[in-house]
Design a protein around this motif. Structure first.
Motif, short mmCIF file in Angstrom:
data_model
loop_
_atom_site.label_atom_id
_atom_site.label_comp_id
_atom_site.label_asym_id
_atom_site.label_seq_id
_atom_site.Cartn_x
_atom_site.Cartn_y
_atom_site.Cartn_z
N TYR A 34 -0.01 -10.75 -10.81
CA TYR A 34 -0.62 -10.03 -11.94
C TYR A 34 -0.83 -8.56 -11.57
O TYR A 34 -1.26 -8.24 -10.45
N ARG A 35 -0.49 -7.70 -12.52
CA ARG A 35 -0.83 -6.28 -12.45
C ARG A 35 -1.45 -5.89 -13.78
O ARG A 35 -0.92 -6.24 -14.84
N SER A 36 -2.53 -5.16 -13.75
CA SER A 36 -3.12 -4.68 -14.99
C SER A 36 -2.19 -3.66 -15.63
O SER A 36 -1.41 -2.99 -14.93
N PRO A 37 -2.23 -3.53 -16.96
CA PRO A 37 -1.37 -2.55 -17.64
C PRO A 37 -1.53 -1.13 -17.10
O PRO A 37 -0.57 -0.35 -17.11
N SER A 38 -2.71 -0.80 -16.62
CA SER A 38 -2.96 0.55 -16.09
C SER A 38 -2.16 0.83 -14.82
O SER A 38 -1.92 1.99 -14.48
N LEU A 39 -1.76 -0.22 -14.11
CA LEU A 39 -1.01 -0.05 -12.86
C LEU A 39 0.46 0.24 -13.08
O LEU A 39 1.09 0.91 -12.26
N GLY A 40 1.00 -0.28 -14.16
CA GLY A 40 2.45 -0.16 -14.34
C GLY A 40 3.17 -0.92 -13.25
O GLY A 40 2.92 -2.11 -13.04
N LEU A 41 4.03 -0.23 -12.51
CA LEU A 41 4.75 -0.86 -11.40
C LEU A 41 4.17 -0.45 -10.04
O LEU A 41 4.73 -0.77 -9.00
N GLU A 42 3.04 0.27 -10.07
CA GLU A 42 2.39 0.69 -8.83
C GLU A 42 1.68 -0.49 -8.17
O GLU A 42 1.45 -1.53 -8.79
N ASN A 43 1.34 -0.31 -6.89
CA ASN A 43 0.62 -1.34 -6.14
C ASN A 43 -0.67 -0.76 -5.57
O ASN A 43 -0.73 0.42 -5.22
N LEU A 44 -1.68 -1.58 -5.48
CA LEU A 44 -2.93 -1.21 -4.83
C LEU A 44 -2.87 -1.61 -3.36
O LEU A 44 -2.16 -2.55 -2.99
N LEU A 45 -3.60 -0.89 -2.54
CA LEU A 45 -3.70 -1.26 -1.13
C LEU A 45 -4.57 -2.49 -0.98
O LEU A 45 -5.59 -2.64 -1.64
N LYS A 46 -4.15 -3.36 -0.07
CA LYS A 46 -4.93 -4.58 0.20
C LYS A 46 -5.79 -4.37 1.44
O LYS A 46 -5.27 -4.14 2.53
N PRO A 47 -7.13 -4.43 1.29
CA PRO A 47 -8.00 -4.30 2.47
C PRO A 47 -7.75 -5.45 3.42
O PRO A 47 -7.50 -6.59 3.00
N CYS A 48 -7.76 -5.17 4.72
CA CYS A 48 -7.57 -6.21 5.73
C CYS A 48 -8.90 -6.89 6.00
O CYS A 48 -9.92 -6.24 6.19
N GLY A 49 -8.88 -8.19 6.03
CA GLY A 49 -10.11 -8.93 6.31
C GLY A 49 -9.85 -10.42 6.27
O GLY A 49 -8.85 -10.88 5.72
N PRO A 50 -10.75 -11.21 6.83
CA PRO A 50 -10.59 -12.66 6.84
C PRO A 50 -10.76 -13.24 5.44
O PRO A 50 -11.30 -12.59 4.55
N GLN A 51 -10.31 -14.47 5.28
CA GLN A 51 -10.44 -15.14 4.00
C GLN A 51 -11.92 -15.34 3.66
O GLN A 51 -12.77 -15.48 4.53
N ASP A 52 -12.21 -15.34 2.36
CA ASP A 52 -13.57 -15.51 1.85
C ASP A 52 -14.48 -14.35 2.26
O ASP A 52 -15.69 -14.51 2.41
N SER A 53 -13.90 -13.18 2.47
CA SER A 53 -14.69 -11.99 2.75
C SER A 53 -14.14 -10.85 1.91
O SER A 53 -13.02 -10.91 1.41
#
Length: 202
Positions: free
Chosen positions: A93-112
């Motif tokens: 899923y990408r919101s319409p505001s993103l178009g084809l751009e990507n957001l950075l994913k913060p590094c961290g353990p699951q459930d955090s």
């Protein structure tokens, strides 16, 4: 004598200005920290609300929030940005505001959760929060009603959700605070110089 009075006046005024600058800087830093914390809390609450609508059913992930409209992610002025990955690899899923751009994913353990300062697709400065979690399953009674095999077990994949918004409200609040501190400081210095001048020239 006049030179001594002038030196005393300017020395005292310079010392007061220095103290006010240090105090103003500390107030600005504390205010910024508080505003960012408040912004993060609101951002995290919104991300958790969206994450709570994501379900795992019949061996697949269902994004229920896609039916909510999410108008704030379609606006042309300071929209929100939302992206969802499956197993941290496939974008689902990408919101319409993103178009084809990507957001950075913060590094961290699951459930955090992880927060980042980011440059948004429209070039503005923003703040993002990322969550990696296992989506919730449908209730057991619903599975029985639909005639599914109770003994069938699915491997629930992890989902990563990243939400980003403009930090312009923080910048505006800090700018207003800076102007007020400057005015108060200037008024304090002027009043102090006037009082010192009266005292010294007596």
């Amino acid at each position: 004598m006049r030179s001594l009075r002038t030196t005393l006046l300017f020395g005292t005024s310079a010392g007061m200005v220095l103290v006010l600058l240090v105090v103003g800087l500390l107030v600005q830093l504390l205010a910024r920290k508080s505003l960012v914390e408040q912004f993060d809390v609101a951002l995290l609450d919104e991300a958790r609300m969206l994450a709570s609508t994501i379900e795992f059913e019949e061996g697949g992930v269902v994004l229920d929030f896609a039916e909510l409209g999410l108008l704030s992610y379609r606006e042309s002025a300071r929209p929100g940005y939302l992206q969802v990955w499956l197993q941290e690899e496939r974008v689902i899923y990408r919101s319409p505001s993103l178009g084809l751009e990507n957001l950075l994913k913060p590094c961290g353990p699951q459930d955090s959760e992880g927060f980042l300062w980011v440059e948004l697709p429209d070039g503005g400065r923003g703040r993002s929060v990322g969550l990696t979690f296992k989506p919730r399953q449908e209730a057991e009674e619903e599975e029985e009603e639909n005639g599914w095999d109770e003994e069938q077990e699915w491997e629930i994949p992890s989902v990563t959700l990243v939400l980003a918004r403009h930090t312009e409200p923080i910048d505006q609040a800090l700018s207003r605070l800076l102007v007020r501190l400057g005015l108060v400081g200037l008024l304090t210095v002027l009043i102090s110089i006037a009082v010192l001048s009266l005292v010294i020239h007596r």
